[in-house]
Design an enzyme around this catalytic site. Structure first.
Site, mmCIF file in Angstrom:
data_model
loop_
_atom_site.group_PDB
_atom_site.id
_atom_site.type_symbol
_atom_site.label_atom_id
_atom_site.label_comp_id
_atom_site.label_asym_id
_atom_site.label_seq_id
_atom_site.Cartn_x
_atom_site.Cartn_y
_atom_site.Cartn_z
ATOM 1 N N ARG A 131 60.402 -6.841 -26.426
ATOM 2 C CA ARG A 131 59.021 -6.417 -26.139
ATOM 3 C C ARG A 131 58.029 -7.544 -26.458
ATOM 4 O O ARG A 131 57.081 -7.757 -25.715
ATOM 5 C CB ARG A 131 58.677 -5.188 -26.978
ATOM 6 C CG ARG A 131 59.400 -3.939 -26.539
ATOM 7 C CD ARG A 131 58.404 -2.946 -25.982
ATOM 8 N NE ARG A 131 59.054 -1.693 -25.639
ATOM 9 C CZ ARG A 131 58.717 -0.510 -26.152
ATOM 10 N NH1 ARG A 131 57.751 -0.434 -27.059
ATOM 11 N NH2 ARG A 131 59.319 0.582 -25.764
ATOM 12 N N GLU A 140 53.159 -1.510 -27.539
ATOM 13 C CA GLU A 140 53.701 -1.340 -28.892
ATOM 14 C C GLU A 140 54.873 -2.283 -29.093
ATOM 15 O O GLU A 140 55.857 -2.215 -28.354
ATOM 16 C CB GLU A 140 54.176 0.109 -29.074
ATOM 17 C CG GLU A 140 54.807 0.351 -30.427
ATOM 18 C CD GLU A 140 55.794 1.507 -30.417
ATOM 19 O OE1 GLU A 140 55.530 2.529 -29.788
ATOM 20 O OE2 GLU A 140 56.851 1.356 -31.062
ATOM 21 N N ARG A 166 69.750 2.652 -28.111
ATOM 22 C CA ARG A 166 68.953 3.857 -27.854
ATOM 23 C C ARG A 166 69.381 4.445 -26.519
ATOM 24 O O ARG A 166 69.302 3.751 -25.489
ATOM 25 C CB ARG A 166 67.455 3.513 -27.772
ATOM 26 C CG ARG A 166 66.876 2.812 -28.996
ATOM 27 C CD ARG A 166 66.480 3.792 -30.061
ATOM 28 N NE ARG A 166 66.125 3.127 -31.307
ATOM 29 C CZ ARG A 166 64.893 3.055 -31.801
ATOM 30 N NH1 ARG A 166 63.895 3.598 -31.149
ATOM 31 N NH2 ARG A 166 64.670 2.458 -32.949
ATOM 32 N N GLU A 178 68.178 5.903 -24.082
ATOM 33 C CA GLU A 178 66.981 6.252 -23.308
ATOM 34 C C GLU A 178 67.443 6.769 -21.945
ATOM 35 O O GLU A 178 68.150 6.079 -21.237
ATOM 36 C CB GLU A 178 66.088 5.017 -23.101
ATOM 37 C CG GLU A 178 65.719 4.257 -24.362
ATOM 38 C CD GLU A 178 64.629 4.943 -25.168
ATOM 39 O OE1 GLU A 178 64.113 5.980 -24.699
ATOM 40 O OE2 GLU A 178 64.314 4.458 -26.265
ATOM 41 N N ARG A 181 59.759 -0.667 -19.987
ATOM 42 C CA ARG A 181 59.647 -1.148 -21.367
ATOM 43 C C ARG A 181 60.751 -0.672 -22.291
ATOM 44 O O ARG A 181 60.714 -0.915 -23.486
ATOM 45 C CB ARG A 181 58.286 -0.768 -21.942
ATOM 46 C CG ARG A 181 57.959 0.688 -21.790
ATOM 47 C CD ARG A 181 56.471 0.907 -21.780
ATOM 48 N NE ARG A 181 56.071 1.784 -22.872
ATOM 49 C CZ ARG A 181 54.965 1.613 -23.578
ATOM 50 N NH1 ARG A 181 54.167 0.601 -23.350
ATOM 51 N NH2 ARG A 181 54.646 2.449 -24.520
ATOM 52 N N HIS A 182 61.739 0.042 -21.737
ATOM 53 C CA HIS A 182 62.844 0.532 -22.564
ATOM 54 C C HIS A 182 64.179 -0.067 -22.131
ATOM 55 O O HIS A 182 64.492 -0.104 -20.950
ATOM 56 C CB HIS A 182 62.943 2.059 -22.475
ATOM 57 C CG HIS A 182 61.804 2.748 -23.155
ATOM 58 N ND1 HIS A 182 60.706 3.190 -22.486
ATOM 59 C CD2 HIS A 182 61.605 3.035 -24.468
ATOM 60 C CE1 HIS A 182 59.865 3.738 -23.351
ATOM 61 N NE2 HIS A 182 60.380 3.659 -24.555
ATOM 62 N N SER A 234 56.883 -0.674 -35.131
ATOM 63 C CA SER A 234 56.565 0.528 -35.906
ATOM 64 C C SER A 234 56.914 0.217 -37.351
ATOM 65 O O SER A 234 57.903 -0.480 -37.615
ATOM 66 C CB SER A 234 57.443 1.707 -35.501
ATOM 67 O OG SER A 234 56.982 2.246 -34.309
HETATM 68 P P1 AMO Z 1 60.835 2.400 -33.464
HETATM 69 O O1 AMO Z 1 61.788 3.413 -33.009
HETATM 70 O O2 AMO Z 1 59.385 2.626 -33.133
HETATM 71 O O3 AMO Z 1 60.889 2.240 -35.054
HETATM 72 O O4 AMO Z 1 61.252 0.986 -32.922
HETATM 73 C C1 AMO Z 1 60.644 -0.196 -33.395
HETATM 74 C C2 AMO Z 1 60.279 -1.118 -32.227
HETATM 75 O O5 AMO Z 1 61.415 -1.349 -31.412
HETATM 76 C C3 AMO Z 1 61.035 -1.514 -30.069
HETATM 77 N N1 AMO Z 1 61.741 -0.529 -29.247
HETATM 78 C C4 AMO Z 1 62.344 -0.802 -28.078
HETATM 79 N N2 AMO Z 1 62.448 -1.923 -27.358
HETATM 80 C C5 AMO Z 1 63.139 -1.884 -26.199
HETATM 81 N N3 AMO Z 1 63.738 -0.779 -25.731
HETATM 82 C C6 AMO Z 1 63.673 0.385 -26.416
HETATM 83 N N4 AMO Z 1 64.313 1.469 -25.947
HETATM 84 C C7 AMO Z 1 62.939 0.419 -27.634
HETATM 85 N N5 AMO Z 1 62.684 1.368 -28.558
HETATM 86 C C8 AMO Z 1 61.953 0.783 -29.525
HETATM 87 C C9 AMO Z 1 59.536 -1.347 -30.017
HETATM 88 C C10 AMO Z 1 59.251 -0.553 -31.268
HETATM 89 O O6 AMO Z 1 57.944 -0.756 -31.741
HETATM 90 N N6 AMO Z 1 63.018 2.329 -37.975
HETATM 91 C C11 AMO Z 1 61.775 2.143 -37.276
HETATM 92 C C12 AMO Z 1 61.063 0.898 -37.701
HETATM 93 C C13 AMO Z 1 60.605 0.927 -39.137
HETATM 94 O O7 AMO Z 1 59.808 1.820 -39.461
HETATM 95 O O8 AMO Z 1 61.044 0.069 -39.916
HETATM 96 C C14 AMO Z 1 62.037 2.100 -35.780
HETATM 97 O O9 AMO Z 1 63.113 1.796 -35.316
HETATM 98 O O10 AMO Z 1 58.984 -2.648 -30.100
#
Ligand code: AMO
Length: 443
Positions: free
Chosen positions: A417, A366, A220, A222, A228-229, A369
């Site tokens: 997380r 969170e 990602r 970010e 948290r990212h 998702s």
């Molecule tokens: P989403 O984008 O919400 O959903 O990501 C799912 C989970 O991934 C974690 N997460 C992260 N952890 C660390 N750094 C980040 N930048 C980051 N971004 C997300 C979180 C989050 O809840 N395809 C959907 C999932 C699905 O519906 O199956 C998805 O990727 O814990």
């Protein structure tokens, strides 16, 4: 040459077996972790793969004499007699009375950070700069043993529930989650993207295997430096077909989490004890609709302006509320707004403003998702068009819908997380072995 038996025994007898070998000579291999030299004798702590073993040197024990090459971090083969050791609380412990140390390798330098104390005490940036060294500290390495337990529990539980483990490509034709946080890659003369999630592929595999899961890195872009990212994290995903409702997915996640927590308490008890992990008890996980949760946040917290999503402080508030109200460390929030969920999410037929989706909060963060996906071809094409996407660019994804897909859904859990909040860290980087963030790509 010796016969290839296919088995290379572990190099050290586990400490738990010492009690059955009292009075016997045993040999262990490991790093000299710490030396406390008391002039006429010395305590030498050997760090094996998962334990610290106390060894005692004294000229009285044998003809062996300590040599100057026995230094911290050298790799050694230590032989000694297993004896009960004296403990302040009278508990049963054992140590080795050293009869020989064979040095297997000598370090070229002293570690830049003290790792032989109970805790590494430097700041986060130094801790990460010297990760290959700081990970040797027993508490640091225990973090990632716990993380192994979480992944292992996820894998074992889903395998027991008829899921097939898959691996999907990380170099992709499009970002699966939309938005701008996608890494572009120079791929010969094409522009391609690093996978934001296995979403498009795990769905494609539902008509093939019905239930699939994957544990793999995702990327990602970010742009913000938050606690948290990460820019690369491990996503634990599953996808399942023939669901009756999106609550089937929440049910499956509840089962997986229960299994994981139980596994940690049993097979990772040493690390749980070392890190004083508060392993959550899970019976059932309470649920609340997004709309109701939002109303509560607006009533209780000041300055809430974003009515479509939660700020971190709202998640923290909801976490505390779930603890107080239900004595639960977890809370499912359901029916997020359609405008805030990705294009593949199924809208609620009873109220198309919201989706058949959920997030899972763990101690106010969170971690998941998930939700039900659109399985009908026309419905998916329409939704893409409504969102300004060009369905033609997604023709390979849409084969899933075009050639028939059962009602299905799934989820993604961020491994770092979960680890972060299980271990009570304030920053996700403590829970990433070699974190990648906006400022860091080494070590
Ligand atoms: P989403 O984008 O919400 O959903 O990501 C799912 C989970 O991934 C974690 N997460 C992260 N952890 C660390 N750094 C980040 N930048 C980051 N971004 C997300 C979180 C989050 O809840 N395809 C959907 C999932 C699905 O519906 O199956 C998805 O990727 O814990």
């Amino acid at each position: 040459m010796e016969d290839m038996t296919g088995v290379v025994p572990v190099t050290s007898m586990p400490y738990a077996e010492f009690k059955n070998h009292v009075g016997e000579q045993v040999t262990i291999k490991g790093a000299i972790h710490n030396i406390r030299d008391m002039s006429d004798f010395a305590f030498i702590i050997v760090r094996t793969a998962r334990e610290l073993v106390q060894c005692v040197y004294s000229p009285e024990f044998s003809d062996y004499r300590l040599t100057p090459d026995v230094v911290e971090q050298c790799a050694a083969k230590v032989t000694g007699k297993v004896v009960p050791s004296e403990t302040r609380d009278g508990s049963e412990r054992f140590e080795l009375q050293i009869s020989n140390i064979e040095i297997l390798s000598t370090p070229a330098a002293i570690p830049p950070v003290v790792i032989s104390k109970k805790q590494v005490t430097c700041d986060l940036s130094t801790l990460l700069d010297y990760r290959p060294v700081t990970l040797r500290n027993p508490k640091e390495r225990a973090i990632f043993k716990i993380q192994e337990g979480i992944q292992r529990g996820f894998r074992e539980y889903l395998t027991s529930q008829n899921f097939t483990e898959v691996h999907t490509p990380k170099i992709n034709f499009a970002g699966a989650e939309g938005g701008t946080n996608v890494f572009k890659l120079d791929y010969f003369d094409k522009t391609v993207y690093l996978a934001q999630s296995p979403q498009l592929y795990k769905q494609a595999l539902v008509p093939v295997y019905e239930r699939v899961f994957e544990i793999a890195p995702v990327f990602r872009a970010e742009h913000h430096d938050t606690s948290r990212h990460l820019n690369e994290y491990i996503s634990m995903d599953f996808e399942m077909g023939f669901i009756d409702s999106f609550t089937d997915i929440m049910n499956m996640e509840t089962g997986a989490l229960k299994y994981i927590m139980n596994l940690l308490k049993t097979e990772y008890a040493a690390e749980v004890e070392l890190l004083k992990v508060d392993v959550p008890e899970i019976t059932t996980i309470p649920c609340i609709r997004f709309k109701d949760a939002k109303e509560m946040c607006v009533k209780k917290l000041k300055n809430i302006t974003d009515m479509k999503d939660f700020e971190p402080e709202e998640e923290a508030f909801l976490g505390k509320w779930a603890k107080k109200q239900f004595n639960s460390d977890f809370l499912f929030v359901t029916h997020y707004l359609s405008s805030k969920r990705p294009f593949y999410t199924m809208d609620d037929p009873e109220d198309p403003e919201v989706t058949l989706s959920f997030d899972l909060l763990f101690r106010g963060l969170e971690i998941t998702s998930g939700g039900q996906r659109i399985h009908d071809y026309n419905m998916q094409v329409e939704k893409m068009k409504k969102l300004g996407m060009n369905p033609e660019e997604f023709d390979t994804y849409l084969m899933l819908h075009k050639y028939g897909a059962p009602p299905h859904g799934g989820l993604g859990i961020g491994l770092e997380r979960v680890t972060m909040h299980l271990l009570g860290f304030k920053n996700v980087r403590y829970a990433a072995m070699f974190p990648r963030d906006i400022n860091r790509v080494t070590p």
